[in-house]
Design an enzyme around this catalytic site. Structure first.
Site, short mmCIF file in Angstrom:
data_model
loop_
_atom_site.label_atom_id
_atom_site.label_comp_id
_atom_site.label_asym_id
_atom_site.label_seq_id
_atom_site.Cartn_x
_atom_site.Cartn_y
_atom_site.Cartn_z
N GLY A 299 40.81 46.45 48.38
CA GLY A 299 42.39 45.99 48.51
C GLY A 299 42.98 45.55 49.82
CB THR B 145 40.72 46.08 44.97
OG1 THR B 145 40.75 44.70 44.52
CG2 THR B 145 39.45 46.89 45.20
N GLY C 96 42.02 42.47 50.79
CA GLY C 96 41.76 40.87 50.61
C GLY C 96 40.77 40.12 51.06
CE LYS C 97 35.53 43.59 50.60
NZ LYS C 97 36.57 44.69 50.38
CB THR C 98 37.80 38.55 46.64
OG1 THR C 98 36.82 39.56 46.71
CG2 THR C 98 37.54 37.69 45.82
CB SER C 99 42.62 36.62 48.59
OG SER C 99 42.98 37.45 47.43
CG ASP D 100 35.61 42.80 44.96
OD1 ASP D 100 35.82 43.89 44.08
OD2 ASP D 100 36.65 42.69 45.77
#
Length: 583
Positions: free
Chosen positions: A18, A502, A20-23, A45
């Site tokens: 949650g 997430t 923001g790793k993927t963004s 993820d």
């Protein structure tokens, strides 16, 4: 942005769910592709759905992203990888070993460690495939292996022989038996991770004390095993402009700036970038391109975003329901940083204020809770267990008993196995179980709970049941801690989450895991919601709108009882503020 300068071939993002790793990994991939680089984005993820971000299907084979020339992507499903991994180990022994042994082995392979190791197995294939670096300039991963997994892979000695001689003792070494690739490949993968010319690690955090402390621990743990090329990105920072005319926004801004000024000392030396809180979810190339901007996004007027308040009860309604039984065990469960300790304290204070006898037991490492509350209400007892002390006590016991007969290599493996997250859960649960039986006479509120996987490991496919039954004889009445937790009349498990994609997915996974152990959560608490907070900040109002689908999904898909708790202007410490929270 410092983390974008002179990027080596491999870039890993790490941080809790949650943040923001993927963004950020998607935005980085787009930025590099726009600079003419050939980029492969690898997502592991389960909540990310990179395909949705780019509006196209992405799977387990490399796909070119149509909307971004030069960018390709690949999704590894960690759950599917773990399932295949389990099958490789368990299928050959079905029908050969007794069913209860197969069942026990299967459970050992059903925890987070297996998923982590299975994902690393997939990473290794990418890190050791030299042909990929002829096709791509950069390979970006939206998650990174933990220090525990890397240390397991670095340990010498044959894992399988250790497991053969310790079938009942291995919680995380069991999964090592299924590693398919050659030891040389793992050694090469770990070496690639440790080489600053090849790999950069980006720690992603939000400006919250608990999140920053967790990131500081990750930084030290990974640096200790050679992953020293680390950068810090602080995501979701509220712009100062939002704080001008709104009390809540001003309080959030001040809290975040104080956290930024007082970063944990271990993080102070890292190259650090901050990213502003975005008004909308990061879907689509244009939204992602704005994420790495050094300027905050201009917000519309607050009147354009009138709040839709979800029709969901407050925490006090949930506590009123709990109070009807007049005693019982209340266990709060959720990932780190969602507010379990605060929610547990608020529930305990409210029950005590209603006149019930309450024992609040906490594993809050800060210990501020016990100091704030102890002796403040006549019928509220507060006790604290120290997770580190309990884990160390448990580790020493296991090393002295199971480790007695092992050689040096075996002892090192056992010591690393005992560093797994499961070990702390077991140790803490054993300490908590000393007070569980009090729940027959009063309310016992706990701010943590073991996962279903840990409970099943503890219960060892009913071995604990059988042992007690044997001692009691056929006529004896007995209750194991597991049986107590499975009884909805005596135990209420509350899942705590946040109104974001997430955290909701993580809580749903925790629920499914508990249900495997025959424990059905009684209700959910959605904490820190902007949708019911009083704010005139346009940005916060837009964020509040983004919460609504998540709140609705909890209500419709996951929980029969839900309570919604607003974001607060100040930390709810002390009796009066906790009473307000659940009053």
């Amino acid at each position: 942005m410092q983390f974008l300068q002179n990027i080596p071939p491999y870039l890993f993002f790490t941080g809790k769910g949650g943040v923001g790793k993927t963004s950020i990994s998607c935005a980085t991939a787009i930025r590099l592709a726009e600079q003419g680089k050939r980029v492969l984005l690898v997502s592991t993820d389960p909540a990310s759905n990179v395909g949705q971000v780019f509006s196209q299907t992405i799977g387990i084979t490399i796909q070119a992203i149509a909307s971004v020339p030069g960018l390709s992507a690949l999704e590894i499903d960690p759950q599917a990888a773990a399932q295949q991994y389990r099958a490789r180990i368990v299928d050959p022994i079905k029908g050969v070993l007794p069913d209860d042994v197969v069942s026990s082995i299967n459970e050992q392979l059903s925890g987070a460690c297996t998923t982590e190791i299975a994902a690393f197995d997939e990473f290794t294939g990418l890190l050791t495939d030299a042909s990929l670096l002829t096709r791509f300039d950069h390979i970006i991963f939206d998650t990174a292996p933990t220090g525990h997994t890397i240390r397991l892979l670095q340990l010498p000695g044959a894992w399988s022989s250790f497991i053969d001689s310790n079938p009942e003792g291995a919680s995380c070494l069991g999964p090592m038996a299924g590693l398919e690739k050659q030891r040389e490949q793992y050694a090469y993968a770990v070496e690639a991770l440790s080489d600053p010319k090849r790999t950069r690690l980006v720690l992603v955090a939000r400006l919250q004390k608990s999140t920053l402390q967790e990131v500081a621990r990750t930084h030290l743990e990974l640096a200790a095993i050679g992953l020293k090329n680390q950068y810090l990105v602080i995501n979701g920072v509220l712009p100062k402009t939002e704080a001008a005319n709104d009390t809540l926004a001003a309080a959030i801004w001040e809290r975040e700036q104080e956290a930024l000024a007082n970063l944990p000392a271990d993080l102070a030396g890292l190259p650090t970038d901050t990213l502003f809180l975005q008004p909308v979810n990061m879907v689509g190339v244009s939204a992602l391109s704005r994420l790495l901007s050094t300027q905050p996004v201009a917000s519309p007027s607050s009147d354009e975003y009138l709040q839709q308040r979800p029709d969901i009860p407050s925490l006090s309604a949930l506590v009123d329901d709990i109070a009807r039984n007049e005693h019982g065990l209340i266990m709060l469960m959720g990932k780190g940083g969602v507010g379990k300790t605060t929610m547990a304290a608020a529930i305990a204070v409210r029950l005590a204020d209603m006149g019930f006898d309450v024992h609040l037991t906490t594993s809050d490492p800060a210990a501020h809770l016990s100091m704030t509350l102890n002796g403040s209400l006549n019928n509220l007892q507060v006790s604290r267990i120290d997770p580190h002390e309990e884990t160390e006590r448990y580790r020493q016991h296991v090393l002295e008993t199971k480790g007695k007969e092992l050689d040096e290599a075996g002892k090192r493996l056992l010591e690393e196995d005992l560093r797994s997250p499961c070990t702390e859960e077991i140790a803490v649960f054993q300490a908590f179980s000393r007070v569980i039986r009090e729940a027959g006479k009063r309310f016992v509120v706990m701010d943590t709970a073991p996962t279903g996987h840990t409970l099943l490991l503890l219960d060892a496919t009913g071995a604990y049941h059988r042992e007690i039954a044997k001692k009691m004889g056929e006529k004896g009445h007995f209750t194991t801690p597991m049986m107590l937790l499975q009884d909805p009349e005596r135990t209420k498990v509350l899942l705590v989450t946040l109104p974001e994609t997430t955290p909701v997915l993580e809580a749903a996974n925790l629920q499914a895991d508990l249900e495997r152990a025959g424990i059905h959560p009684w209700g959910w608490i959605i904490n820190n919601s902007l949708s019911i907070a009083d704010t005139r900040s346009p940005l916060l109002r837009m964020r509040a709108q983004q919460e609504l689908p998540q709140i609705e999904s909890v209500k419709r898909q996951h929980a029969s009882r839900v309570a919604l708790v607003p974001v607060l202007a100040s930390e709810p410490t002390g009796i009066d503020k906790l009473k307000q929270l659940a009053g």
